[in-house]
Motif scaffolding. Structure first.
Motif, mmCIF file in Angstrom:
data_model
loop_
_atom_site.group_PDB
_atom_site.id
_atom_site.type_symbol
_atom_site.label_atom_id
_atom_site.label_comp_id
_atom_site.label_asym_id
_atom_site.label_seq_id
_atom_site.Cartn_x
_atom_site.Cartn_y
_atom_site.Cartn_z
ATOM 1 N N GLY A 1 -63.093 -38.061 -55.651
ATOM 2 C CA GLY A 1 -62.031 -38.882 -56.224
ATOM 3 C C GLY A 1 -60.706 -38.173 -56.376
ATOM 4 N N ASP A 2 -60.728 -36.867 -56.687
ATOM 5 C CA ASP A 2 -59.514 -36.101 -56.984
ATOM 6 C C ASP A 2 -58.662 -36.826 -58.016
ATOM 7 O OD1 ASP A 2 -57.870 -33.886 -56.859
ATOM 8 O OD2 ASP A 2 -56.628 -34.706 -55.239
ATOM 9 N N HIS A 3 -59.290 -37.138 -59.155
ATOM 10 C CA HIS A 3 -58.567 -37.769 -60.252
ATOM 11 C C HIS A 3 -57.605 -36.761 -60.873
ATOM 12 C CE1 HIS A 3 -61.113 -41.011 -59.444
ATOM 13 N NE2 HIS A 3 -62.152 -40.666 -60.185
ATOM 14 N N PRO A 4 -56.579 -37.213 -61.598
ATOM 15 C CA PRO A 4 -55.532 -36.308 -62.066
ATOM 16 C C PRO A 4 -56.012 -35.098 -62.854
ATOM 17 C CG PRO A 4 -54.835 -38.573 -62.331
ATOM 18 C CD PRO A 4 -56.265 -38.626 -61.882
ATOM 19 N N PHE A 5 -57.129 -35.215 -63.576
ATOM 20 C CA PHE A 5 -57.593 -34.095 -64.388
ATOM 21 C C PHE A 5 -58.296 -33.018 -63.572
ATOM 22 C CE2 PHE A 5 -61.035 -37.265 -64.534
ATOM 23 C CZ PHE A 5 -62.108 -36.499 -64.103
ATOM 24 N N ALA A 6 -58.679 -33.339 -62.319
ATOM 25 C CA ALA A 6 -59.524 -32.419 -61.544
ATOM 26 C C ALA A 6 -58.892 -31.047 -61.354
ATOM 27 C CB ALA A 6 -59.847 -33.034 -60.182
ATOM 28 N N ALA A 7 -57.596 -31.027 -61.111
ATOM 29 C CA ALA A 7 -56.918 -29.746 -60.867
ATOM 30 C C ALA A 7 -56.714 -28.941 -62.143
ATOM 31 C CB ALA A 7 -55.570 -29.997 -60.194
ATOM 32 N N TYR A 8 -56.957 -29.538 -63.329
ATOM 33 C CA TYR A 8 -56.682 -28.865 -64.597
ATOM 34 C C TYR A 8 -57.951 -28.451 -65.341
ATOM 35 C CZ TYR A 8 -52.031 -30.545 -63.616
ATOM 36 O OH TYR A 8 -50.823 -30.782 -63.001
ATOM 37 N N LEU A 9 -59.108 -28.674 -64.731
ATOM 38 C CA LEU A 9 -60.347 -28.170 -65.323
ATOM 39 C C LEU A 9 -60.394 -26.654 -65.178
ATOM 40 C CD1 LEU A 9 -62.922 -30.807 -64.017
ATOM 41 C CD2 LEU A 9 -61.881 -30.671 -66.283
ATOM 42 N N ALA A 10 -61.297 -26.038 -65.924
ATOM 43 C CA ALA A 10 -61.459 -24.582 -65.815
ATOM 44 C C ALA A 10 -62.889 -24.304 -65.368
ATOM 45 C CB ALA A 10 -61.175 -23.907 -67.164
ATOM 46 N N PRO A 11 -63.105 -23.897 -64.118
ATOM 47 C CA PRO A 11 -62.092 -23.717 -63.066
ATOM 48 C C PRO A 11 -61.690 -25.057 -62.449
ATOM 49 C CG PRO A 11 -64.259 -23.291 -62.182
ATOM 50 C CD PRO A 11 -64.465 -23.548 -63.652
ATOM 51 N N PRO A 12 -60.519 -25.094 -61.765
ATOM 52 C CA PRO A 12 -60.113 -26.319 -61.082
ATOM 53 C C PRO A 12 -61.203 -26.810 -60.129
ATOM 54 C CG PRO A 12 -58.305 -24.745 -61.124
ATOM 55 C CD PRO A 12 -59.520 -24.012 -61.631
ATOM 56 N N LEU A 13 -61.389 -28.128 -60.099
ATOM 57 C CA LEU A 13 -62.520 -28.736 -59.398
ATOM 58 C C LEU A 13 -62.240 -28.956 -57.912
ATOM 59 C CD1 LEU A 13 -65.325 -30.206 -59.561
ATOM 60 C CD2 LEU A 13 -64.012 -32.309 -60.063
ATOM 61 N N THR A 14 -63.124 -28.436 -57.077
ATOM 62 C CA THR A 14 -63.132 -28.821 -55.668
ATOM 63 C C THR A 14 -63.633 -30.255 -55.590
ATOM 64 O OG1 THR A 14 -63.529 -26.583 -54.842
ATOM 65 C CG2 THR A 14 -64.202 -28.407 -53.411
ATOM 66 N N THR A 15 -62.920 -31.104 -54.848
ATOM 67 C CA THR A 15 -63.272 -32.516 -54.845
ATOM 68 C C THR A 15 -62.824 -33.189 -53.555
ATOM 69 O OG1 THR A 15 -63.115 -34.576 -56.145
ATOM 70 C CG2 THR A 15 -61.134 -33.221 -55.998
#
Length: 356
Positions: A288-302
């Motif tokens: 999905g690459d939802h907006p929060f994905a890049a800000y998780l720790a660690p950033p989410l591969t999606t």
């Protein structure tokens, strides 16, 4: 308080001592009306607050200039982007959008199809519930073309525009295998819909090609809350409980492919509470690459889904069908409806190990 009566062409004509036909031609920009008269008509229309009666025009021209859009849940980020893309593309061609929501209910879907038929929309784009075709068939027989979005509906003679979910799952699984994962899990929603089935197929394809076997306990269906609340299609809590159990089973070389980023979010918390490091102990990929994905720790591969492209392509295909009333749509060599499946993009971030 008595509501104000809507101004009509006849009101403008009476105020200017002109014929209704002259006023209509002036507002439509037709020839045989002087620029001076045209300007007088426009000023009077503005003064009276005249708004063209689109429904009356539709009855005369037998063209509503409206596309019906049927989706399951507008709070799904993918569908939110899809709606925006469809509205924008339709607007370019002069079409308005009539949005209807089914919440994955067959009863709601039947009602929606009947309403769209009564309103006389020019065409319909639909994310089907995937149970029953009769209501869509009636709509098609009434002369309203239907194009399916994102989900297939076997048995319905209609085109489909969506995402190539089998390929997206294949490429995400290939990434995990290439990074060294040998114990792989797929966490999916429990709905019997084609995107889920296609992601399962893609996941299994890659494992078979690499000689990796997984048991049924590696294909995990999350009991989502869709049937209890319509405000959110998924909730991280749906996968959190499953993640707590999964955290006790995974070992070195483990990886999880989640059917959406919300499931990955719940897994993150469960794995963290169990002391597992991502990706050191277990790799995670979402969808999905939802907006929060890049800000998780660690950033989410999606997997980034091409929502805007799906929307624009679907509108273009529907307009093609609408331009050929009564004509059979183009089919492939087998005589089947067309399927336009667009590729997704795997966005690599820090939740997966680097590929050697």
């Amino acid at each position: 308080m008595t509501p104000r009566r809507r101004a009509t062409l006849r009101d403008i004509a009476a105020a200017l001592d002109l014929s209704v036909n002259t006023v209509s031609r002036a507002l439509a920009g037709k020839d045989a009306v002087s620029e001076e008269t045209r300007e007088r008509v426009r000023r009077e229309a503005d003064r009276l607050g005249y708004v063209p009666n689109t429904m009356a025009r539709s009855l005369v021209l037998q063209n509503a200039m409206t596309i019906g859009l049927v989706i399951t849940n507008p709070s799904n980020p993918f569908y939110a982007r899809l709606i925006s893309a469809i509205e924008a593309r339709g607007r370019v061609h002069g079409y308005s959008l009539m949005l209807m929501v089914t919440e994955d209910s067959v009863d709601n879907e039947r009602r929606v199809a009947e309403e769209l038929m009564r309103w006389g929309v020019d065409g319909v784009l639909a994310v089907p519930v995937q149970h029953g075709t009769e209501h869509w068939e009636r709509l098609g027989k009434s002369g309203t073309p239907v194009v399916l979005l994102n989900r297939d509906l076997p048995g319905l003679d209609a085109d489909l525009v969506g995402v190539d979910y089998r390929d997206s799952a294949r490429r995400a699984t290939e990434l995990l295998v290439a990074a060294g994962a040998r114990d792989l899990y797929l966490v999916e929603e429990d709905l019997d819909i084609s995107p889920v089935a296609e992601r399962v197929r893609g996941f299994r394809d890659v494992l078979a090609e690499h000689g990796l076997t997984v048991g049924d306990d590696h294909l995990i269906k999350v009991p989502t809350r869709r049937r209890e609340a319509s405000s959110q299609p998924w909730d991280p809590i749906d996968s959190y409980a499953i993640g707590r159990d999964l955290a006790r089973r995974v070992g070195p070389g483990s990886a999880v492919l989640a059917g959406n980023d919300y499931f990955a979010l719940g897994l993150y918390r469960a794995f963290g509470e169990h002391g597992l490091r991502i990706p050191g102990d277990v790799a995670v990929v979402g969808h999905g690459d939802h907006p929060f994905a890049a800000y998780l720790a660690p950033p989410l591969t999606t997997v980034r889904l091409p929502a805007a492209q799906v929307g624009a392509t679907a509108v273009d295909r529907l307009l093609e069908l609408m331009a050929r009333p009564g004509a059979r749509a183009e089919r492939d060599v087998s005589g089947s409806p067309r399927q336009i499946l667009l590729p997704a993009e795997v966005v690599v971030r820090a939740s997966t190990p680097e590929v050697p």
